[in-house]
Design a protein around this motif. Structure first.
Motif, PDB file in Angstrom:
ATOM      1  N   TRP A   1     -13.690  -1.027   2.891  1.00 15.09           N
ATOM      2  CA  TRP A   1     -12.865  -2.013   3.570  1.00 15.09           C
ATOM      3  C   TRP A   1     -12.357  -1.760   4.929  1.00 15.09           C
ATOM      4  O   TRP A   1     -11.565  -2.635   5.407  1.00 15.09           O
ATOM      5  CB  TRP A   1     -11.710  -2.579   2.619  1.00 15.09           C
ATOM      6  CG  TRP A   1     -10.702  -1.846   2.027  1.00 15.09           C
ATOM      7  CD1 TRP A   1      -9.469  -1.959   2.754  1.00 15.09           C
ATOM      8  CD2 TRP A   1     -10.561  -0.708   1.266  1.00 15.09           C
ATOM      9  NE1 TRP A   1      -8.557  -0.822   2.239  1.00 15.09           N
ATOM     10  CE2 TRP A   1      -9.457  -0.109   1.160  1.00 15.09           C
ATOM     11  CE3 TRP A   1     -11.649  -0.260   0.326  1.00 15.09           C
ATOM     12  CZ2 TRP A   1      -9.102   0.686   0.306  1.00 15.09           C
ATOM     13  CZ3 TRP A   1     -11.278   0.706  -0.578  1.00 15.09           C
ATOM     14  CH2 TRP A   1      -9.915   1.395  -0.527  1.00 15.09           C
TER      15      TRP A   1
ATOM     16  N   TRP B   1     -15.452  -6.633  -3.240  1.00 10.08           N
ATOM     17  CA  TRP B   1     -15.783  -6.764  -1.929  1.00 10.08           C
ATOM     18  C   TRP B   1     -17.191  -6.228  -1.713  1.00 10.08           C
ATOM     19  O   TRP B   1     -17.994  -6.581  -0.768  1.00 10.08           O
ATOM     20  CB  TRP B   1     -14.608  -6.333  -1.008  1.00 10.08           C
ATOM     21  CG  TRP B   1     -13.515  -7.071  -1.070  1.00 10.08           C
ATOM     22  CD1 TRP B   1     -13.289  -8.454  -1.102  1.00 10.08           C
ATOM     23  CD2 TRP B   1     -12.151  -6.302  -0.513  1.00 10.08           C
ATOM     24  NE1 TRP B   1     -12.135  -8.491  -0.998  1.00 10.08           N
ATOM     25  CE2 TRP B   1     -11.323  -7.532  -0.723  1.00 10.08           C
ATOM     26  CE3 TRP B   1     -11.852  -5.074  -0.084  1.00 10.08           C
ATOM     27  CZ2 TRP B   1      -9.882  -7.229  -0.404  1.00 10.08           C
ATOM     28  CZ3 TRP B   1     -10.349  -4.941   0.073  1.00 10.08           C
ATOM     29  CH2 TRP B   1      -9.375  -6.030  -0.058  1.00 10.08           C
TER      30      TRP B   1
ATOM     31  N   PHE C   1      -5.868  -8.759  -7.084  1.00 11.38           N
ATOM     32  CA  PHE C   1      -4.815  -9.379  -6.029  1.00 11.38           C
ATOM     33  C   PHE C   1      -5.387 -10.763  -5.298  1.00 11.38           C
ATOM     34  O   PHE C   1      -4.591 -11.484  -4.679  1.00 11.38           O
ATOM     35  CB  PHE C   1      -4.194  -8.483  -5.183  1.00 11.38           C
ATOM     36  CG  PHE C   1      -5.074  -7.389  -4.544  1.00 11.38           C
ATOM     37  CD1 PHE C   1      -5.769  -6.385  -4.929  1.00 11.38           C
ATOM     38  CD2 PHE C   1      -5.738  -8.052  -3.111  1.00 11.38           C
ATOM     39  CE1 PHE C   1      -6.549  -5.336  -4.087  1.00 11.38           C
ATOM     40  CE2 PHE C   1      -6.964  -7.309  -2.504  1.00 11.38           C
ATOM     41  CZ  PHE C   1      -7.134  -5.846  -2.940  1.00 11.38           C
TER      42      PHE C   1
ATOM     43  N   TRP D   1      -4.464  -0.445  -7.695  1.00  9.99           N
ATOM     44  CA  TRP D   1      -3.351  -0.762  -7.097  1.00  9.99           C
ATOM     45  C   TRP D   1      -2.997  -2.433  -7.477  1.00  9.99           C
ATOM     46  O   TRP D   1      -3.954  -3.318  -7.429  1.00  9.99           O
ATOM     47  CB  TRP D   1      -3.485  -1.168  -5.378  1.00  9.99           C
ATOM     48  CG  TRP D   1      -2.149  -2.043  -5.034  1.00  9.99           C
ATOM     49  CD1 TRP D   1      -1.095  -1.613  -4.991  1.00  9.99           C
ATOM     50  CD2 TRP D   1      -2.334  -2.958  -4.437  1.00  9.99           C
ATOM     51  NE1 TRP D   1      -0.291  -2.295  -4.344  1.00  9.99           N
ATOM     52  CE2 TRP D   1      -0.923  -3.410  -3.796  1.00  9.99           C
ATOM     53  CE3 TRP D   1      -3.186  -4.075  -3.983  1.00  9.99           C
ATOM     54  CZ2 TRP D   1      -0.618  -4.675  -3.281  1.00  9.99           C
ATOM     55  CZ3 TRP D   1      -2.998  -5.162  -3.230  1.00  9.99           C
ATOM     56  CH2 TRP D   1      -1.667  -5.578  -3.001  1.00  9.99           C
TER      57      TRP D   1
ATOM     58  N   GLU E   1      -1.572   3.733  -8.222  1.00  9.81           N
ATOM     59  CA  GLU E   1      -0.704   3.336  -6.940  1.00  9.81           C
ATOM     60  C   GLU E   1       0.453   2.629  -7.159  1.00  9.81           C
ATOM     61  O   GLU E   1       0.650   1.490  -7.599  1.00  9.81           O
ATOM     62  CB  GLU E   1      -1.741   2.891  -5.707  1.00  9.81           C
ATOM     63  CG  GLU E   1      -1.471   2.780  -4.560  1.00  9.81           C
ATOM     64  CD  GLU E   1      -2.437   2.358  -3.601  1.00  9.81           C
ATOM     65  OE1 GLU E   1      -3.789   2.011  -4.072  1.00  9.81           O
ATOM     66  OE2 GLU E   1      -2.396   2.185  -2.275  1.00  9.81           O
TER      67      GLU E   1
ATOM     68  N   LYS F   1       3.699   0.530  -4.927  1.00 11.23           N
ATOM     69  CA  LYS F   1       4.157  -0.311  -3.632  1.00 11.23           C
ATOM     70  C   LYS F   1       5.564  -1.005  -3.850  1.00 11.23           C
ATOM     71  O   LYS F   1       5.572  -1.704  -4.690  1.00 11.23           O
ATOM     72  CB  LYS F   1       2.993  -1.291  -3.163  1.00 11.23           C
ATOM     73  CG  LYS F   1       3.285  -1.716  -1.825  1.00 11.23           C
ATOM     74  CD  LYS F   1       2.031  -2.561  -1.392  1.00 11.23           C
ATOM     75  CE  LYS F   1       2.097  -3.310   0.001  1.00 11.23           C
ATOM     76  NZ  LYS F   1       0.932  -3.730   0.283  1.00 11.23           N
TER      77      LYS F   1
ATOM     78  N   ASP G   1       0.547   6.239  -1.512  1.00 10.90           N
ATOM     79  CA  ASP G   1       0.040   5.608  -0.381  1.00 10.90           C
ATOM     80  C   ASP G   1       1.496   5.560   0.722  1.00 10.90           C
ATOM     81  O   ASP G   1       2.332   5.078   0.397  1.00 10.90           O
ATOM     82  CB  ASP G   1      -0.419   4.082  -0.296  1.00 10.90           C
ATOM     83  CG  ASP G   1      -0.818   3.251   0.726  1.00 10.90           C
ATOM     84  OD1 ASP G   1      -0.295   3.359   1.948  1.00 10.90           O
ATOM     85  OD2 ASP G   1      -2.041   2.573   0.651  1.00 10.90           O
TER      86      ASP G   1
ATOM     87  N   HIS H   1      -3.440   8.036   0.016  1.00  7.30           N
ATOM     88  CA  HIS H   1      -3.940   6.998   1.016  1.00  7.30           C
ATOM     89  C   HIS H   1      -3.158   7.193   2.375  1.00  7.30           C
ATOM     90  O   HIS H   1      -1.944   6.735   2.390  1.00  7.30           O
ATOM     91  CB  HIS H   1      -3.636   5.532   0.316  1.00  7.30           C
ATOM     92  CG  HIS H   1      -4.809   5.087  -0.744  1.00  7.30           C
ATOM     93  ND1 HIS H   1      -4.804   3.712  -1.383  1.00  7.30           N
ATOM     94  CD2 HIS H   1      -5.594   5.803  -1.307  1.00  7.30           C
ATOM     95  CE1 HIS H   1      -5.769   3.696  -2.081  1.00  7.30           C
ATOM     96  NE2 HIS H   1      -6.329   4.922  -2.120  1.00  7.30           N
TER      97      HIS H   1
ATOM     98  N   ASP I   1       4.022  -1.811   5.175  1.00 10.58           N
ATOM     99  CA  ASP I   1       2.799  -1.344   4.772  1.00 10.58           C
ATOM    100  C   ASP I   1       1.757  -1.644   6.179  1.00 10.58           C
ATOM    101  O   ASP I   1       0.922  -2.664   5.986  1.00 10.58           O
ATOM    102  CB  ASP I   1       2.300  -2.024   3.573  1.00 10.58           C
ATOM    103  CG  ASP I   1       0.914  -1.311   3.024  1.00 10.58           C
ATOM    104  OD1 ASP I   1       0.801  -0.282   3.561  1.00 10.58           O
ATOM    105  OD2 ASP I   1       0.196  -1.982   2.186  1.00 10.58           O
TER     106      ASP I   1
ATOM    107  N   ASP J   1      -6.496   4.733   4.073  1.00 16.86           N
ATOM    108  CA  ASP J   1      -6.120   3.235   3.788  1.00 16.86           C
ATOM    109  C   ASP J   1      -5.378   2.662   4.828  1.00 16.86           C
ATOM    110  O   ASP J   1      -4.364   2.535   4.967  1.00 16.86           O
ATOM    111  CB  ASP J   1      -5.439   3.199   2.566  1.00 16.86           C
ATOM    112  CG  ASP J   1      -5.456   1.694   1.860  1.00 16.86           C
ATOM    113  OD1 ASP J   1      -6.262   0.905   2.512  1.00 16.86           O
ATOM    114  OD2 ASP J   1      -5.024   1.434   0.904  1.00 16.86           O
TER     115      ASP J   1
ATOM    116  N   LEU K   1     -10.075  -6.929   3.752  1.00 17.84           N
ATOM    117  CA  LEU K   1      -9.091  -7.765   4.091  1.00 17.84           C
ATOM    118  C   LEU K   1      -9.106  -8.606   5.333  1.00 17.84           C
ATOM    119  O   LEU K   1      -9.524  -8.124   6.363  1.00 17.84           O
ATOM    120  CB  LEU K   1      -7.645  -6.819   4.188  1.00 17.84           C
ATOM    121  CG  LEU K   1      -7.076  -6.595   2.791  1.00 17.84           C
ATOM    122  CD1 LEU K   1      -5.717  -6.013   2.737  1.00 17.84           C
ATOM    123  CD2 LEU K   1      -6.673  -7.948   1.756  1.00 17.84           C
TER     124      LEU K   1
HETATM  125  C1  RM4 Z   1      -2.860  -2.480  -0.840  1.00 15.72           C
HETATM  126  C2  RM4 Z   1      -3.240  -1.132  -1.337  1.00 15.72           C
HETATM  127  C3  RM4 Z   1      -4.440  -0.680  -1.848  1.00 15.72           C
HETATM  128  C4  RM4 Z   1      -5.524  -1.328  -1.123  1.00 15.72           C
HETATM  129  C5  RM4 Z   1      -5.301  -2.711  -0.781  1.00 15.72           C
HETATM  130  C6  RM4 Z   1      -6.277  -3.349   0.366  1.00 15.72           C
HETATM  131  O1  RM4 Z   1      -1.786  -2.322   0.048  1.00 15.72           O
HETATM  132  O2  RM4 Z   1      -2.787  -0.125  -0.198  1.00 15.72           O
HETATM  133  O3  RM4 Z   1      -4.560   0.690  -1.855  1.00 15.72           O
HETATM  134  O4  RM4 Z   1      -6.689  -1.333  -1.960  1.00 15.72           O
HETATM  135  O5  RM4 Z   1      -4.152  -2.860   0.018  1.00 15.72           O
END
Ligand code: RM4
Ligand code: MN
Ligand code: MN
Length: 427
Positions: A54, A101, A129, A177, A217, A219, A252, A279, A287, A326, A427
């Motif tokens: 991605w 994706w 997500f 994630w 992961e 966050k 990450d 990552h 982020d 990432d 994204l």
């Molecule tokens: C998130 C996270 C994931 C990634 C997505 C696109 O913030 O870092 O690892 O797969 O974004």
């Protein structure tokens, strides 16, 4: 497009004199400090960083996206892009897919395309997500943690399907994630969300093939702004400990609250044997997904100091962990940006390998704070780029990947092949 070996060799020849001088000088200097340059180079050569499928197109923010043209239109073209990177630096030997994706239609043909570029498939990533077209139930209020068991079931099934895709490609890990959380106080029960997530993860864990791992992961925030179910390394570790030995924590770099001491987190996870991998990216505020090493190179170095130490203690090599970039590229050419990121990773790794561990331990035992700091900074302030270049050259790569990329007008060529207005999935 493919880059031929003779193009790399020709370009290397044209700059090899300068490189040899710089490399010779550094080798000598390191030798005087008792450091064997070839050992560092061997470690660098073995260090492979996966490229996410991605990150090959231009990224965007919620305000807009400015495509640069020549972006890969299919998974095949993404593999081709990673093939270009790997030909140039010989350090990006695998690709990590995000499902849905990038759904591989025919595993065999994509595997053979990848191996023609000397590439393998890294961890597969699930996505709960976003809602997909034709999806029955929405993830607006969560997925693995959702209050409705039917939504959780759908999200679990998706993860199991991702494992299946990965199995066909020869991947060995599922990376999760989870964006689940809440945007406002009162919206959800922390405890219930945790317990629902644990149950869902247990079902996914049970579906893992024998030799697979699951990376969990964390966050701190975003897209949920009040709470995130797996908000930090502690929560992630707790899930992993409850799940079992096939679950490890994925770090990450952009997923911490400001000023978190990430190197200490890394040291602790390695001490517990629960670090899955990384990552890589860099950030100023959140982020931000910027080029690795572009904002806080010293922090990256300090992280590598702990990684090197942890690997030594565990007696394993860098191939025991999953390294991936990432990042998102809003204003740069994605391929050039990725080349910069891989280089930054190798530079930090090389610097960390220069740290005189014995002296550092002595300084610590003496509480000689000044000396301890100096030992680290001496390594950090060494220009190790000749070592990185030499490692790429020895493995058939370019002494100057970005220079050659520009020289060969790779982006123009890709625009001619694919068109000026192409948008890659991601994204
Ligand atoms: C998130 C996270 C994931 C990634 C997505 C696109 O913030 O870092 O690892 O797969 O974004
Ligand atoms: Mn990530
Ligand atoms: Mn992220």
């Amino acid at each position: 497009m493919r880059i031929d070996q003779y193009q790399i060799d020709q370009h290397n020849d044209s700059i090899s004199l300068r490189h040899s001088k710089q490399f010779g000088f550094l080798t000598e200097q390191l030798g005087e400090q008792g450091i064997n340059a070839s050992e560092v180079i061997n470690a660098l050569t073995a260090f492979q960083v996966a490229i996410p499928s991605w990150a090959l197109g231009t990224g965007g923010t919620r305000f807009g996206r400015f495509s640069g043209g020549g972006e890969p239109r299919s998974l095949e073209e993404k593999v081709e892009d990673v093939g270009l990177l790997h030909a140039l630096n010989r350090s990006s030997g695998s690709i990590s897919l995000h499902i849905p994706w990038d759904i591989p239609q025919q595993a065999e043909s994509i595997i053979s395309l990848a191996s023609s570029f000397d590439l393998t498939f890294d961890a597969v990533n699930s996505n709960t997500f976003q809602d997909q077209k034709d999806q029955e139930l929405s993830y607006k209020f969560g997925s693995l943690s959702h209050v409705d068991a039917a939504v959780r079931k759908q999200a679990v099934a998706h993860n199991i399907e991702v494992i299946k895709y990965g199995k066909d490609l020869g991947s060995k890990a599922l990376s999760i994630w989870l964006s689940d959380g809440s945007c406002f106080p009162g919206q959800s029960s922390f405890v219930r969300a945790f317990q629902n997530t644990l149950e869902s993860l247990q079902e996914i864990y049970a579906a893992l093939p024998e030799d697979w791992k699951v990376y969990v992961e964390y966050k701190a925030y975003e897209p949920n702004f009040y709470s995130t179910v797996i908000q930090d390394w502690g929560s992630s570790l707790l899930f992993c400990q409850k799940l079992g030995p096939k679950a490890d924590v994925l770090v990450d770099l952009g997923h911490h609250l400001p000023n978190a001491n990430i190197e200490q987190i890394v040291a602790t996870l390695m001490m517990e044997g629960r670090l899955a991998g990384f990552h890589f990216n860099d950030s100023k505020y959140g982020d931000d997904d910027l080029t690795v090493g572009s904002i806080r190179p010293y922090m990256l170095f300090l992280i590598f100091v702990e990684l090197v130490e942890g690997m030594k203690r565990a007696g394993n090599g860098s191939d025991a962990y999953a390294w991936m970039i990432d990042a998102s590229h809003n204003v740069k050419d994605p391929l050039e940006d990725l080349l910069q990121s891989v280089e930054a990773i190798l530079i930090s790794y090389a610097q960390a390998l220069l740290v005189d561990r014995k002296k550092l331990e002595e300084a610590r035992n003496q509480n000689d704070v000044v000396l301890a700091q100096q030992i680290l900074q001496n390594a950090f302030r060494t220009d190790v780029r000749p070592l990185v270049r030499e490692s790429m050259r020895l493995s058939g790569g370019s002494l100057d990947p970005i220079g050659l990329f520009r020289n060969l007008k790779v982006r123009n060529e890709l625009m001619n092949e694919r068109g000026r207005v192409t948008v890659a999935t991601g994204l």
